[in-house]
Design a protein around this motif. Structure first.
Motif, short mmCIF file in Angstrom:
data_model
loop_
_atom_site.label_atom_id
_atom_site.label_comp_id
_atom_site.label_asym_id
_atom_site.label_seq_id
_atom_site.Cartn_x
_atom_site.Cartn_y
_atom_site.Cartn_z
N SER A 157 0.83 -1.21 0.00
CA SER A 157 0.00 0.00 0.00
C SER A 157 0.87 1.25 0.00
N ALA A 158 2.01 1.20 0.70
CA ALA A 158 2.92 2.34 0.72
C ALA A 158 3.62 2.53 -0.62
N ALA A 159 3.77 1.44 -1.39
CA ALA A 159 4.46 1.50 -2.68
C ALA A 159 3.48 1.56 -3.85
N ASP A 160 2.24 1.99 -3.57
CA ASP A 160 1.21 2.09 -4.61
C ASP A 160 0.92 0.75 -5.28
N GLY A 161 1.06 -0.34 -4.51
CA GLY A 161 0.58 -1.62 -4.99
C GLY A 161 1.55 -2.49 -5.72
N GLU A 162 2.86 -2.09 -5.84
CA GLU A 162 3.82 -2.93 -6.56
C GLU A 162 5.21 -2.74 -5.98
N LEU A 163 5.92 -3.86 -5.78
CA LEU A 163 7.28 -3.83 -5.24
C LEU A 163 8.09 -4.98 -5.83
N PRO A 164 9.39 -4.79 -6.07
CA PRO A 164 10.24 -5.95 -6.38
C PRO A 164 10.20 -6.96 -5.24
N THR A 165 10.16 -8.24 -5.58
CA THR A 165 10.03 -9.27 -4.54
C THR A 165 11.17 -9.19 -3.53
N ALA A 166 12.39 -9.03 -4.03
CA ALA A 166 13.54 -8.99 -3.10
C ALA A 166 13.44 -7.79 -2.17
N ALA A 167 13.02 -6.62 -2.71
CA ALA A 167 12.89 -5.43 -1.87
C ALA A 167 11.79 -5.61 -0.84
N LEU A 168 10.69 -6.25 -1.22
CA LEU A 168 9.60 -6.49 -0.28
C LEU A 168 10.09 -7.35 0.88
N CYS A 169 10.86 -8.41 0.58
CA CYS A 169 11.36 -9.28 1.63
C CYS A 169 12.40 -8.57 2.50
N VAL A 180 8.44 -9.03 -9.51
CA VAL A 180 7.76 -8.00 -8.73
C VAL A 180 6.48 -8.60 -8.17
N VAL A 181 6.06 -8.10 -7.01
CA VAL A 181 4.79 -8.48 -6.41
C VAL A 181 3.85 -7.29 -6.55
N ARG A 182 2.64 -7.52 -7.02
CA ARG A 182 1.68 -6.43 -7.13
C ARG A 182 0.33 -6.87 -6.60
N GLY A 183 -0.40 -5.93 -6.03
CA GLY A 183 -1.75 -6.22 -5.56
C GLY A 183 -2.72 -6.29 -6.72
N THR A 184 -3.60 -7.27 -6.70
CA THR A 184 -4.55 -7.45 -7.80
C THR A 184 -5.87 -6.74 -7.55
N VAL A 185 -6.12 -6.29 -6.31
CA VAL A 185 -7.36 -5.56 -5.98
C VAL A 185 -6.95 -4.18 -5.47
N ALA A 243 14.29 -17.91 -4.73
CA ALA A 243 15.32 -17.20 -5.48
C ALA A 243 14.98 -15.73 -5.64
N ALA A 244 13.70 -15.43 -5.88
CA ALA A 244 13.29 -14.03 -6.00
C ALA A 244 13.49 -13.30 -4.69
N ALA A 245 13.17 -13.96 -3.57
CA ALA A 245 13.35 -13.33 -2.26
C ALA A 245 14.82 -13.11 -1.96
N LEU A 246 15.68 -14.04 -2.36
CA LEU A 246 17.12 -13.91 -2.11
C LEU A 246 17.80 -12.95 -3.09
N GLY A 247 17.07 -12.61 -4.16
CA GLY A 247 17.69 -11.79 -5.19
C GLY A 247 18.63 -12.57 -6.08
N ALA A 248 18.51 -13.90 -6.11
CA ALA A 248 19.38 -14.75 -6.92
C ALA A 248 18.85 -14.83 -8.34
N SER A 249 18.92 -13.70 -9.07
CA SER A 249 18.30 -13.62 -10.39
C SER A 249 18.95 -14.57 -11.39
N GLU A 250 20.24 -14.92 -11.19
CA GLU A 250 20.91 -15.81 -12.14
C GLU A 250 20.35 -17.23 -12.11
N GLU A 251 19.60 -17.57 -11.05
CA GLU A 251 19.02 -18.91 -10.94
C GLU A 251 17.62 -19.00 -11.56
#
Length: 971
Positions: A304-316, A348-353, A438-446
């Protein structure tokens, strides 16, 4: 449905199917499930309305929080609605059932009271409920509707199950509405109820999904009583997350605030600067988050603070809960409240509602929102640390502990082991968990490799549509500088897209792969060879040659000459055979396909052998070689035994074509049904499309236009709007459209559908020529018929069926110029040739044209005997419409409009209306066709329904199909 609401196309189809299944007694119990706000109650009201229109009695009850702790409460409400409040009605239904009479408010019986033992009491009451349902159904079918079944008391649900389980043929059905929460396990009684409906032979479960934009527009049109402005549709769809309940509340808020108003008969939307959450929507939104843990609420606060969308790693990283937040995000995704999307820069994680996101933001307050935004900003820095032990929620935490990294490595190892063991379900489950970690760890190469593992598991497990999306995610996650892997994944994606009927998308993917490999010959030799092979196969099957296609085929030829691999040789021969078919070099087409089969058989590659066999069978169908049925039957058995289900479906489609042409219509439909079964088993849109296309072509060919239209709609419904624009079927779709257009009198559309450069392409040469000739004949275009004859006469290697088609076309042309003697002789010659080829159904159709057109319907004794035999044979085959044409010829001139038909039920004018209804025409379209008013058509339909005892258009179409009444016309 309230206030004129209309469901969207998909939901309307689900609703129509449910009502049709109940009225037709295909279903006795229907369970409708959906999250809060997704229109479960409205859907139930639609079912009740449809059944009432069919003459049913509908009784309703609804669960509530008060019912849960009060045994019998839901069943009492239901019974009171069933028996009514009048003492006479109550006594009539409950006479001799004192348990019920007392339970719903009657006097307590002096003797035989309810027993003290709870189990016996429940059993007696259950039997009493069954008895009263049987009595109520004695005068007509009864529909029991229970909404909010999750809040009904357990005793009532058990009693209802018992009453419905053994009804001795009673006409009682039940519809249950259930608010399903994917994130929370349902009560045991609800889980048992769902399992019971699934196991029940006459049970149907409908899971409501979010509305699409077009469905939201349809709902808004119902609410507003007219087309909504685009801005309203966009706003409602984007904010509601597809929830019908929220759409309704948003419209109410826009109307209340004066932002949406009607002026001069048109709805106008004013400026929407900062739309707050409507107060009436807050309980519904709160219900969406009911029962989630603190970690999930923390995730929503950050979103809600990020207007409904955040990178998964940043959210974690922004939340101290670490891997606990990862699990919470999965819970929210299961509920449909958030979605993880793969972007080039990562997940990225985004709210659907969005309304729910706004509500959470409103609840935080300015100070708390600023704290959360600061935490997000810190977590988004390139060198930000990941979360660790619990701490202040708004402060980034320490780095990932070693246990998290070890857990990730174990998941990766589990994926590899599951793939090696061919445990596809486990591989997909572990790959999905690894992707989230992997998304939470930021391990994008995996990520690319994990998405590939998931795609392989989904494909092997039969979930083809999901596998396409997984391969696309794998391509997106592959770095651009990793040329070999990216090109290979694009090739695999293209092959699966082609298999799923997304030919344009497949062509784009393989061309992108080829472009990547330009100038990379030394580094990616094996990958380049594989891309060349696939690209050449795609290019060789395109409808018309282009410079890119010619280059792709030349590269394929070079690959075969350089490597001599069986796969390259087989594909090269298949491509050459396709090209020969397009040019009318049919002998060469057959020879090349046979060479491909011989080469494939020496490779010991079952898939390559199957692919070559399908290519040969396709050429045999083009040649109308009915003797190929035996070989195709063996191919079907071989593919089924090897587990190659997609190949089996291809073989069955070709077998169905030949079965129908030799007069075995039922056999052709059996193959179509088998293809649909395979498509359902594989989860493959392409195979389902093939099944509906085959069914539709069969029904269209024999004249069952209403059923053909239904199959066409199902065929188109296999693809969403985006995929449908990419769809380009090589054979069949144009032919189906042409058949339907011909039966409905849209002659220009017939020729458009059959045009060789059109999309979709024309169908089989034989049928395309027959259809185009019929269209030209009805347009009285003798020159076009002559041109068609010239094209067929000019084929370099004509086949036997060409002479038969040419005779028919020339017979049509002779009819146009008034030369009946020549026409009769040409039709006779065409029929004889078709009979000699074993094409019994086509021969019978042309015999009818011989009688109708060549003989102008004037039959002598010999012609009458022939037509009588042809009509009987057509009826045996199942071509009832054509059989009735023959019978009408034998009966002589048409009766007057006032005289009854042979059935003694309908006049000829009423039959005209009924047949056009069966062809799928609306009342205004029928009125235009018959040159009468729409009101006159409506009056005719009222008489038709009353005389035949039918309840609607579908029943009428089925009646005409089974009775075999039809108006004569040329094939």
């Amino acid at each position: 449905m309230q206030d004129g609401e209309r469901p969207g196309r998909e939901r309307a189809g689900q609703l129509a199917d449910a009502v049709r299944g109940l009225v037709g007694q295909d279903h006795d119990v229907v369970l409708v499930a959906g999250p809060p706000g997704f229109g479960t109650s409205t859907f139930l009201e639609g079912i009740a309305t449809g059944c009432r229109a069919a003459g049913w009695r509908v009784v309703t009850a609804s669960g509530s929080l008060a019912h849960r702790s009060m045994p019998y409460s839901t069943i009492i409400d239901l019974l009171r609605d069933l028996v009514g409040t009048a003492p006479s009605a109550s006594a009539k239904l409950t006479d001799g059932i004192p348990d019920l009479h007392w339970l719903i408010g009657g006097p307590r019986p002096g003797a035989n009271p309810l027993p003290a033992e709870p189990g016996l009491e429940r059993a007696r009451l259950a039997d009493a409920v069954r008895q009263v349902l049987l009595r109520a159904a004695g005068t007509g079918r009864v529909l029991v509707v229970i909404d909010d079944a999750q809040d009904a008391d357990e005793v009532s649900l058990e009693i209802l199950r018992y009453a419905l389980a053994d009804r001795h043929g009673a006409r009682v059905a039940c519809v249950l509405g259930l608010r399903a929460d994917p994130g929370t396990p349902p009560p045991s009684v609800i889980a048992d109820l769902g399992a019971w409906v699934t196991r029940l032979r006459t049970g149907l479960r409908i899971d409501l999904s979010p509305l699409t934009r077009s469905e939201v527009a349809a709902q808004l049109a119902g609410i507003l009583g007219g087309p909504p402005p685009d801005g309203v549709t966009t706003l409602a769809h984007s904010l509601s997350g597809g929830s019908p309940g929220l759409v309704r509340l948003l419209v109410d808020e826009l109307l209340r605030s004066g932002v949406l108003e009607r002026r001069t008969g048109v709805w106008l939307l004013g400026p929407v600067d900062d739309l707050t959450v409507p107060p009436d929507a807050e309980p519904l939104l709160a219900a969406m988050l009911a029962g989630v843990d603190e970690a999930a609420r923390c995730a929503f606060q950050l979103l809600s603070a990020a207007d409904g969308e955040l990178p998964t790693a940043a959210l974690c990283r922004a939340c101290c809960r670490g891997s606990g937040l990862e699990a919470a995000v999965q819970v929210l995704a299961d509920r449909g409240l958030v979605r993880e999307d793969l972007r080039p820069e990562g997940h990225v994680v985004r709210g659907t509602v969005p309304l729910l996101v706004r509500l959470i933001a409103q609840a935080q307050g300015p100070q708390r929102l600023q704290e959360l935004r600061d935490a997000i900003k810190e977590a988004s820095r390139p060198n930000a640390k990941a979360p660790g032990p619990a701490g202040a929620r708004s402060t980034p935490c320490e780095g990932w502990p070693s246990s998290e990294l070890q857990a990730f490595e174990l998941l990766r190892l589990g994926v590899d082991e599951a793939l090696a063991a061919r445990s596809w379900r486990e591989a997909v489950t572990l790959a999905e968990a690894s992707i989230r970690r992997a998304a939470a760890l930021g391990a994008s190469e995996e990520l690319a490799g994990l998405h590939e593992a998931r795609a392989r598991g989904l494909d092997a497990g039969g979930h083809r549509t999901d596998a396409v999306a997984a391969w696309r995610a794998s391509v997106t996650a592959t770095p651009l500088d990793d040329v070999a892997r990216r090109a290979d994944r694009l090739r695999r994606l293209a092959e699966l897209e082609w298999t799923e009927g997304l030919f344009a998308a497949a062509g784009g993917s393989i061309e992108e792969a080829a472009a990547l490999l330009e100038g990379q010959e030394d580094a990616v030799g094996p990958v380049r060879d594989a891309v060349t092979l696939t690209r050449g196969l795609f290019a060789g099957r395109a409808p018309l040659p282009s410079p890119q296609q010619l280059q792709a085929v030349a590269d394929l030829d070079g690959l075969w000459r350089r490597t001599g691999s069986p796969a390259a040789g087989v594909v090269r021969l298949i491509v050459a055979s396709d090209a020969a078919s397009r040019d009318g070099r049919f002998d060469q087409m057959l020879d090349l396909a046979r060479q491909a089969c011989r080469l494939a058989e020496g490779s010991n590659d079952l898939r390559l052998v199957g692919q070559a066999a399908v290519a040969l069978e396709t050429t045999q169908v083009v040649a109308m070689d009915v003797a190929a049925r035996t070989a195709i039957a063996a191919s079907i058995a071989s593919a089924a035994q090897a587990g190659l289900q997609s190949l089996e479906a291809d073989h069955r489609a070709l077998a169905a074509f030949l079965q129908v042409n030799v007069g075995d219509i039922a056999g052709g439909l059996t193959h179509a049904d088998a293809i649909l079964t395979i498509g359902s088993r594989l989860g493959s849109r392409a195979v389902l499309t093939k099944g509906f296309l085959v069914r539709g072509l069969i029904h269209a060919y024999v004249g069952n236009v209403g059923l053909a239209v239904a199959c066409r709609d199902e065929f188109l419904g296999c693809y969403d709007s985006e995929s449908a624009t990419l769809l380009h079927l090589n054979v069949g779709a144009g032919e189906l459209a042409a058949h339907i257009a011909l039966r409905q009198g849209r002659l220009g559309d017939v020729l458009t559908a059959l045009h060789p450069e059109g999309a979709p392409r024309r169908g089989h040469w034989f049928h395309a020529s027959m259809l185009a000739g019929s269209a030209h004949f009805r347009l009285s275009d003798a020159d076009a018929l002559a041109a068609q004859v010239g094209v067929l006469r000019g084929l370099p290697e004509p086949l036997p069926w060409v002479d038969a088609v040419v005779d028919r076309l020339e017979g049509l042309r002779a009819t146009l110029v008034g030369d009946r003697g020549a026409a009769a002789e040409l039709f006779r010659a065409s029929s004889v040739r078709l009979d000699e080829l074993g094409l019994a159904l086509a021969a019978a159709f042309v015999w009818l044209e011989w009688a109708e057109l060549g003989l102008a319907g004037k039959l002598d004794a010999e012609a009458s005997a022939l037509v009588e035999g042809v009509a009987a044979e057509l009826a045996r085959m199942g071509a009832q419409e054509a059989a009735e044409r023959g019978r009408r010829l034998l009966r002589g001139p048409r009766r007057t409009a006032e005289s009854p038909t042979r059935t003694g039920e309908l006049t000829d004018r009423e039959l005209d209306v009924a047949r056009l209804v069966a062809e799928g025409l609306s009342n205004p379209e029928i009125a235009e066709r018959l040159f009468v008013s729409t009101r006159t058509v409506t009056t005719h339909l009222t008489h038709i329904y009353r005389r035949l005892g039918l309840s609607g258009r579908t029943a009428l179409a089925h009646h005409l199909h089974t009775q075999g009444t039809s108006e004569p016309h040329a094939s």
